[in-house]
Scaffold this motif. Structure first.
Motif, PDB file in Angstrom:
ATOM      1  N   ARG A 189       5.271   1.654  -5.470  1.00  0.00           N
ATOM      2  CA  ARG A 189       4.262   0.862  -6.197  1.00  0.00           C
ATOM      3  C   ARG A 189       4.859   0.188  -7.427  1.00  0.00           C
TER       4      ARG A 189
ATOM      5  N   ASN B 212       5.578   6.804 -10.032  1.00  0.00           N
ATOM      6  CA  ASN B 212       4.779   6.551  -8.832  1.00  0.00           C
ATOM      7  C   ASN B 212       3.916   7.750  -8.445  1.00  0.00           C
TER       8      ASN B 212
ATOM      9  N   VAL C 270       4.993  10.595  -7.049  1.00  0.00           N
ATOM     10  CA  VAL C 270       5.429  11.172  -5.778  1.00  0.00           C
ATOM     11  C   VAL C 270       6.685  11.994  -6.015  1.00  0.00           C
TER      12      VAL C 270
ATOM     13  N   THR D 130       0.821  -1.224   0.000  1.00  0.00           N
ATOM     14  CA  THR D 130       0.000   0.000   0.000  1.00  0.00           C
ATOM     15  C   THR D 130       0.849   1.266   0.000  1.00  0.00           C
TER      16      THR D 130
ATOM     17  N   ARG E 280       2.689   3.948  -1.743  1.00  0.00           N
ATOM     18  CA  ARG E 280       2.673   4.487  -3.104  1.00  0.00           C
ATOM     19  C   ARG E 280       4.063   4.761  -3.691  1.00  0.00           C
TER      20      ARG E 280
END
Length: 534
Positions: A303, A507, A509, A298, A300
């Motif tokens: 991921r 991702n 981010v 979970t 991120r």
């Protein structure tokens, strides 16, 4: 830079690592005593055979029957059953018992991969490899005495234990070697995982020749030999250093990490620059926190790294390597190779496998990871496609049976260049220290589960659709190559932090760039994780 006393220039420290003797010997000790077990034990159980009279296993090839060929292990099972019950097992019972024996190895591998996280966090990389030898020495003793004890159950139990050994080592060794190696040699050392797997396979094939140990009297020794590499590692590995990254980031022992780097890199190397790189990785770890297996799914910022690890390891097995090995003996026989001589052809394919894996180890730092993966999957997919045609038409065009042998060898070359060795490198590089243990736990579980699925399902698929089963592998090779081309960046020559920066945009981010930090900044050990290994 000059010596103030003499005015002569001091040597400039190297920023690139070289293959120092300590690094080479550590790699040999760690690899030979660990993943060698994987290759040896996956091959040794299927190779020994003899030709003679007795309980016969008939194998159908292109509508004809050849024999009598039966494996010495199966013969031992049946003879033992006869001594207990006064009758031989029927064919279905014998096949079920033998399938159980073979499948216990990957099931043990799954369990081993699941306990890796706990072990490496508690005992470190080197400590885990040393403890893991228990799962090689005990089964070696049990298998060695199984004939005297007249108990085939000992072989089945031992297959579980040695599978645990392989499952642990296949996850820990890439982690250990990836953290020992300087970034310019990380690819070469990372491929040693597969190099020693193939060495194990090849030695098992050689020792399993009927004239050596692949016979009714020699097979207990053949099985017990798996304990020898474990003993060698127990005697040698304690003299070599633990992973400097683990020592600094996990244990907070900066001086021991520095001493380990000096031993691994040599005197004329910029150790402090690599120490600072590890401190930067530690700072990133403190920012994101240490991850367990459950919250890894979970998280991120990781991921696509996690998806990439799953695709690489599933693609390695689902691309068809075990199926090609399973079918190879039938292909050789259909081309006119005498069943009694096919063992030598198998050894020849093992030599090709080893040579091309070593070639990959040399090329991985020259050409990069992506080109080896993409070319390897391209060769494997093409070989499976042509093999399908050759198998379908060889009854009407007998000469095509030789094309089948060429396809098998081409497939082995392709898999040895990319899909076999390179994922061991990439899976270590694309995650930071804080998530590496959890990520490689997932990696190992995927590897062993897909291994088990292919071994369990392919025989049934092959019976149902015959040669068309190889088209499935062609499609899977294409899909895996497409994913690599689109998602996975080139990691050659990059730090772990730089690689994670490359994934950050995908991702969605922000991954802060490395900041200049003075060498005098005090070191603060990372906080212990409150998460469990799972």
């Amino acid at each position: 830079m000059e010596n103030k006393g003499t005015g002569t220039p001091l040597p400039t420290p190297h920023k690139k690592g070289h293959l120092q003797s300590t690094l080479v010997l550590t790699t040999l000790s760690a690899s030979f005593g660990s993943v060698f077990q994987y290759g040896y034990n996956i091959a040794v159980i299927n190779t020994p055979h003899k030709v003679g009279t007795g309980q016969v296993l008939w194998v159908e090839v292109s509508g004809s029957m050849w024999g009598p060929v039966f494996q010495v292990f199966k013969s031992f099972y049946n003879d033992t059953y006869f001594e207990r019950h006064g009758r031989f097992m029927d064919e279905n019972s014998l096949l079920l018992l033998w399938s159980c024996t073979v499948s216990m190895f990957p099931l043990g591998g799954v369990f081993g991969s699941l306990i890796v996280g706990f072990m490496v966090n508690k005992w470190g990389r080197k400590g885990t490899l040393l403890i893991n030898n228990i799962f090689a020495i005990i089964p070696a003793i049990l298998m060695g005495v199984s004939k005297v004890a007249r108990a085939f159950e000992l072989i089945i139990l031992s297959r579980v234990l040695v599978g645990i050994c392989a499952g642990i080592s296949y996850s820990v060794l890439p982690m250990y070697l990836g953290e020992l190696a300087p970034k310019n040699l990380r690819g070469t050392l990372g491929t040693m995982t597969e190099v020693f797997v193939i060495i194990g396979v090849l030695l098992a094939q050689i020792f399993s020749l009927q004239s050596i140990l692949g016979n009714a009297t020699g097979w207990p020794i053949l099985l017990a030999l798996t304990g020898v590499p474990a003993l060698i590692q127990l005697l040698s590995l304690p003299f070599f250093p633990e992973s400097p990254r683990y020592t600094l980031i996990e244990k907070g022992d900066e001086e021991t990490a520095r001493q380990a780097l000096r031993r691994l890199r040599g005197c004329n190397y910029d150790v402090e620059a690599e120490m600072e790189e590890m401190r930067e990785e530690e700072r990133k770890e403190r920012e994101e926190g240490r991850l367990s297996v459950l919250n890894l799914f979970t998280f991120r910022p990781l991921r696509w790294q996690l998806i990439s690890i799953i695709v690489l390891m599933a693609g390695q097995q689902l691309s068809g390597i075990n199926a090609v090995n399973y079918y190879a003996d039938i292909i050789y026989t259909s081309a006119g190779v005498d069943p009694t001589q096919s063992q030598y052809v198998i050894v020849g394919s093992g030599v090709i496998n080893l040579v091309m894996t070593v070639v990959s180890a040399v090329l991985v730092e020259r050409l990069g990871r992506r080109i080896l993966l993409l070319s390897g999957y391209g060769i494997c997919g093409s070989a499976c496609l042509v093999l399908t045609v050759a198998l379908l038409l060889q009854s009407t065009v007998p000469e095509l049976s030789y094309l089948g042998i060429i396809c098998v060898f081409a497939y082995i070359v392709g898999h040895s260049i990319g899909p076999s060795p390179v994922p061991s490198v990439v899976r270590t590089e694309i995650v930071l220290q804080s998530s590496r243990t959890a990520a490689l736990t997932v990696d190992g579980a995927v590897h062993w589960l897909t291994n088990f699925i292919v071994g369990l399902a392919f025989p049934s698929i092959q019976v149902a659709i015959g040669a068309y089963s190889f088209l499935i592998f062609t499609v899977l090779c294409i899909l895996t190559a497409a994913y690599i081309y689109v998602v996975i960046p080139e990691t050659k020559g990059k730090t772990f932090v730089e690689i994670n920066c490359a994934f950050a945009k995908r991702n969605g981010v922000e991954f802060p760039e490395e900041k200049d930090v003075t060498m005098a900044e005090p070191h603060t050990p990372s906080l212990p994780s409150k998460q469990t290994s799972f």
